[in-house]
Every structure is written in structure tokens, then in C-alpha cells.
Design a protein around this motif. Structure first.
Motif, mmCIF file in Angstrom:
data_model
loop_
_atom_site.group_PDB
_atom_site.id
_atom_site.type_symbol
_atom_site.label_atom_id
_atom_site.label_comp_id
_atom_site.label_asym_id
_atom_site.label_seq_id
_atom_site.Cartn_x
_atom_site.Cartn_y
_atom_site.Cartn_z
ATOM 1 N N PHE A 1 -2.996 36.466 5.616
ATOM 2 C CA PHE A 1 -3.158 38.035 4.943
ATOM 3 C C PHE A 1 -4.612 38.622 4.367
ATOM 4 O O PHE A 1 -5.362 37.569 3.886
ATOM 5 C CB PHE A 1 -2.206 38.034 3.581
ATOM 6 C CG PHE A 1 -0.932 37.572 3.991
ATOM 7 C CD1 PHE A 1 -0.016 38.347 4.413
ATOM 8 C CD2 PHE A 1 -0.568 36.325 3.796
ATOM 9 C CE1 PHE A 1 1.324 38.026 4.794
ATOM 10 C CE2 PHE A 1 0.791 35.940 3.891
ATOM 11 C CZ PHE A 1 1.882 36.744 4.720
ATOM 12 N N VAL A 2 -4.828 39.743 4.606
ATOM 13 C CA VAL A 2 -6.027 40.523 4.291
ATOM 14 C C VAL A 2 -5.518 41.713 3.595
ATOM 15 O O VAL A 2 -4.967 42.577 4.041
ATOM 16 C CB VAL A 2 -7.116 40.640 5.149
ATOM 17 C CG1 VAL A 2 -8.470 41.109 4.674
ATOM 18 C CG2 VAL A 2 -7.287 39.285 6.222
ATOM 19 N N LEU A 3 -6.073 41.798 2.114
ATOM 20 C CA LEU A 3 -5.925 43.001 1.323
ATOM 21 C C LEU A 3 -7.115 43.800 1.347
ATOM 22 O O LEU A 3 -8.389 43.176 0.823
ATOM 23 C CB LEU A 3 -5.363 42.927 0.100
ATOM 24 C CG LEU A 3 -4.953 44.016 -0.556
ATOM 25 C CD1 LEU A 3 -3.814 44.755 -0.410
ATOM 26 C CD2 LEU A 3 -5.009 43.496 -2.313
ATOM 27 N N VAL A 4 -7.291 44.928 1.620
ATOM 28 C CA VAL A 4 -8.554 45.830 1.341
ATOM 29 C C VAL A 4 -7.942 47.060 0.446
ATOM 30 O O VAL A 4 -7.224 47.810 0.944
ATOM 31 C CB VAL A 4 -8.974 46.677 2.756
ATOM 32 C CG1 VAL A 4 -10.106 47.348 2.717
ATOM 33 C CG2 VAL A 4 -9.406 45.329 3.615
ATOM 34 N N GLU A 5 -8.648 46.925 -0.602
ATOM 35 C CA GLU A 5 -8.387 48.042 -1.783
ATOM 36 C C GLU A 5 -9.662 49.043 -1.943
ATOM 37 O O GLU A 5 -10.656 48.767 -1.659
ATOM 38 C CB GLU A 5 -8.038 47.294 -2.936
ATOM 39 C CG GLU A 5 -7.649 48.081 -4.107
ATOM 40 C CD GLU A 5 -7.394 47.380 -5.281
ATOM 41 O OE1 GLU A 5 -6.737 47.814 -6.344
ATOM 42 O OE2 GLU A 5 -7.670 46.134 -5.368
ATOM 43 N N LYS A 6 -9.258 50.345 -1.988
ATOM 44 C CA LYS A 6 -10.447 51.329 -1.948
ATOM 45 C C LYS A 6 -11.316 51.130 -0.750
ATOM 46 O O LYS A 6 -12.631 51.271 -1.177
ATOM 47 C CB LYS A 6 -10.830 51.307 -3.418
ATOM 48 C CG LYS A 6 -10.152 51.431 -4.698
ATOM 49 C CD LYS A 6 -10.546 51.467 -5.860
ATOM 50 C CE LYS A 6 -9.607 51.762 -7.194
ATOM 51 N NZ LYS A 6 -10.164 51.577 -8.310
ATOM 52 N N MET A 7 -10.730 51.317 0.104
ATOM 53 C CA MET A 7 -11.453 51.202 1.455
ATOM 54 C C MET A 7 -12.644 52.208 1.584
ATOM 55 O O MET A 7 -12.526 53.396 1.532
ATOM 56 C CB MET A 7 -10.726 50.849 2.580
ATOM 57 C CG MET A 7 -11.432 50.787 4.070
ATOM 58 S SD MET A 7 -10.205 50.463 5.247
ATOM 59 C CE MET A 7 -8.711 51.635 4.823
ATOM 60 N N TYR A 8 -13.816 51.601 1.682
ATOM 61 C CA TYR A 8 -15.024 52.607 1.858
ATOM 62 C C TYR A 8 -15.374 53.778 0.532
ATOM 63 O O TYR A 8 -15.884 54.707 0.558
ATOM 64 C CB TYR A 8 -15.004 53.461 3.072
ATOM 65 C CG TYR A 8 -15.414 52.719 4.274
ATOM 66 C CD1 TYR A 8 -16.578 52.150 4.617
ATOM 67 C CD2 TYR A 8 -14.291 52.486 5.024
ATOM 68 C CE1 TYR A 8 -16.811 51.401 5.816
ATOM 69 C CE2 TYR A 8 -14.469 51.666 6.369
ATOM 70 C CZ TYR A 8 -15.680 51.277 6.914
ATOM 71 O OH TYR A 8 -16.013 50.461 7.789
ATOM 72 N N MET A 9 -14.627 53.320 -0.649
ATOM 73 C CA MET A 9 -14.913 53.880 -1.796
ATOM 74 C C MET A 9 -15.519 52.988 -2.792
ATOM 75 O O MET A 9 -15.494 51.896 -2.382
ATOM 76 C CB MET A 9 -13.424 54.241 -2.381
ATOM 77 C CG MET A 9 -12.492 55.191 -1.609
ATOM 78 S SD MET A 9 -10.773 55.255 -2.308
ATOM 79 C CE MET A 9 -9.988 56.366 -1.053
ATOM 80 N N ASP A 10 -15.781 53.588 -4.024
ATOM 81 C CA ASP A 10 -16.438 52.872 -4.895
ATOM 82 C C ASP A 10 -15.237 51.772 -5.419
ATOM 83 O O ASP A 10 -14.236 52.005 -5.603
ATOM 84 C CB ASP A 10 -16.769 53.631 -6.163
ATOM 85 C CG ASP A 10 -18.029 54.491 -5.863
ATOM 86 O OD1 ASP A 10 -18.714 53.971 -4.779
ATOM 87 O OD2 ASP A 10 -18.033 55.537 -6.583
ATOM 88 N N GLY A 11 -15.815 50.587 -5.667
ATOM 89 C CA GLY A 11 -14.773 49.563 -6.156
ATOM 90 C C GLY A 11 -14.024 48.906 -4.881
ATOM 91 O O GLY A 11 -12.979 48.025 -5.304
ATOM 92 N N GLN A 12 -14.678 49.178 -3.668
ATOM 93 C CA GLN A 12 -13.974 48.202 -2.441
ATOM 94 C C GLN A 12 -13.874 47.070 -2.776
ATOM 95 O O GLN A 12 -14.873 46.299 -3.218
ATOM 96 C CB GLN A 12 -14.494 48.861 -1.229
ATOM 97 C CG GLN A 12 -14.093 47.841 -0.051
ATOM 98 C CD GLN A 12 -14.848 48.135 1.207
ATOM 99 O OE1 GLN A 12 -14.828 49.350 1.840
ATOM 100 N NE2 GLN A 12 -15.604 47.256 1.648
ATOM 101 N N GLN A 13 -12.583 46.420 -2.432
ATOM 102 C CA GLN A 13 -12.352 44.934 -2.549
ATOM 103 C C GLN A 13 -11.671 44.408 -1.255
ATOM 104 O O GLN A 13 -10.974 45.171 -0.653
ATOM 105 C CB GLN A 13 -11.840 44.599 -3.945
ATOM 106 C CG GLN A 13 -12.334 44.798 -4.886
ATOM 107 C CD GLN A 13 -11.664 44.222 -6.363
ATOM 108 O OE1 GLN A 13 -11.467 42.783 -6.419
ATOM 109 N NE2 GLN A 13 -10.903 44.772 -6.781
ATOM 110 N N VAL A 14 -11.964 43.209 -0.800
ATOM 111 C CA VAL A 14 -11.448 42.539 0.343
ATOM 112 C C VAL A 14 -11.010 41.085 -0.013
ATOM 113 O O VAL A 14 -11.949 40.313 -0.503
ATOM 114 C CB VAL A 14 -12.393 42.316 1.558
ATOM 115 C CG1 VAL A 14 -11.489 41.810 2.630
ATOM 116 C CG2 VAL A 14 -12.755 43.825 1.950
#
Length: 204
Positions: A169-182
Motif C-alpha cells: 500500500f502507498v498513500l499520497v495525501e495532498k498530492m502536489y499541494m503544501d503538506g504533501q505526504q507519501v
């Protein structure tokens, strides 16, 4: 560095601003055929056309990819090389195979990708359809991976998917936004934002 740049579904005006900039700034630009060369012609014409044959002859395909990797490697090692590919470089393209060969033969060459408008998303505009709810996308082969949007409870969702055989599993949060997390696997958070995409895969 080698950057795989998605150049969209076929219209030169459907390249991203970043794609156009990289194509203009690159020390060398490679394309996998004349169609791609035509699409990027408004941005760059001194490109090298490589052979990526559409054939079932796997040995021939592998030989061409190895030859292409050797053509690209010196430029990518000493400067910025761009490889332009229709759609998106990470969706059903040859870029992943090219980078696998480069990693094995030239591990000092870094590779990255810039997303492009894929046929999957461009289709809705051309066909005049609106997509909402669950949708399946396939090239006809057995399902190996699944993308889930708006995953607010990643751990709970991953636990459910494990019962279906998914185990990576890979979760990308706020993709290409401030605060992006992978985050991956055991690091999945209990909760995430509305702008979250979860990729689930069945390892082979």
C-alpha cells in the motif's frame, strides 16, 4: 538525470506547463516515435527518435530498450535528459522498463517522472461523460492493483483490502499541494485528509 515527461493524449496544447518547460530546458530530448515528436514540435524540434517497436517479439523489444538506454545514459549522467511519452509515463507505458534497464546498467543515473494527462482522464472530455463513484480501469489483464480516492481512514481501508489479497500500500495525501505526504504499508495513518489517494497492489 532522466525525467520521463507525460505529453498527454495527443494535442500539443494538452501538455502541462512543467512538461513544456522541461522539454525546452533539457540538454537532450528523446521520443519513442514520430507521433510523440509531432506532439512536442511546438516546444522542441531537435529531438532524437528512438525505436520502441509495437510487437510481440519480447527478445526484440528487450534489445531495443537496452540500445535506447545506452543512447540516453551519457546525456542523463552529465545533464538533463527528457524522455517524452504519450499520456502519463507511469500508466501503461514503456518508461518503467527503460528505467529498470538504466538502474541495472547505469545505477548512477537518477530518474524521475512528471505526470501527463492520460487517456483515462482525457476520455471523459472527448466522450462527454461524467465519472463518479467506483470505476474499473483495465488493459484486459487480471487486476493487480487498485486506486482508491478520498481515503479518510487508510488503516481500516487497507485491512479490508488485505482480505482481497492486496498486500502492498502507498498513500499520497495532498498530492502536489503544501503538506504533501507519501506513506507506505505499516506507516499508514489511522486518518487522512479528503485529498488522499491509496494505491493497493498484490505482490507477485
Amino acid at each position: 538525470m532522466l525525467v520521463g515527461v507525460g505529453i498527454g493524449p495527443g494535442d500539443p496544447e494538452l501538455l502541462t506547463v512543467r512538461a513544456a518547460r522541461l522539454i525546452r530546458e533539457a540538454d537532450a530530448v528523446f521520443v519513442p516515435g514520430r507521433v510523440a515528436a509531432t506532439i512536442i514540435a511546438p516546444y522542441r524540434t531537435d529531438v532524437e527518435v528512438l525505436s520502441f517497436p509495437m510487437t510481440d517479439d519480447e527478445a526484440y523489444i528487450s534489445r531495443c530498450i537496452e540500445e535506447n538506454a545506452e543512447r540516453i545514459a551519457p546525456h542523463a549522467r552529465d545533464g538533463l535528459a527528457v524522455f517524452c511519452i504519450l499520456g502519463d509515463p507511469n500508466f501503461y507505458g514503456t518508461f518503467s522498463r527503460l528505467t529498470e534497464v538504466l538502474a541495472a546498467r547505469h545505477p548512477n543515473v537518477a530518474c524521475s517522472t512528471v505526470p501527463g494527462i492520460s487517456a483515462i482522464t482525457a476520455f471523459a472530455s472527448v466522450a462527454g461523460v461524467h465519472v463518479a463513484g467506483g470505476i474499473g480501469v483495465s488493459d484486459g489483464s487480471e487486476e493487480e492493483a487498485r486506486l482508491l480516492l478520498k481515503v479518510k481512514r487508510p488503516q481500516e481501508t487497507a485491512a479490508r483490502l488485505r482480505t482481497e489479497g492486496f498486500d502492498d500500500f502507498v498513500l499520497v495525501e495532498k498530492m502536489y499541494m503544501d503538506g504533501q505526504q507519501v506513506v507506505r504499508n505499516d506507516a499508514l495513518p489511522e486518518e487522512s485528509s479528503y485529498f488522499s489517494v491509496l494505491f493497493a497492489r498484490k505482490k507477485r
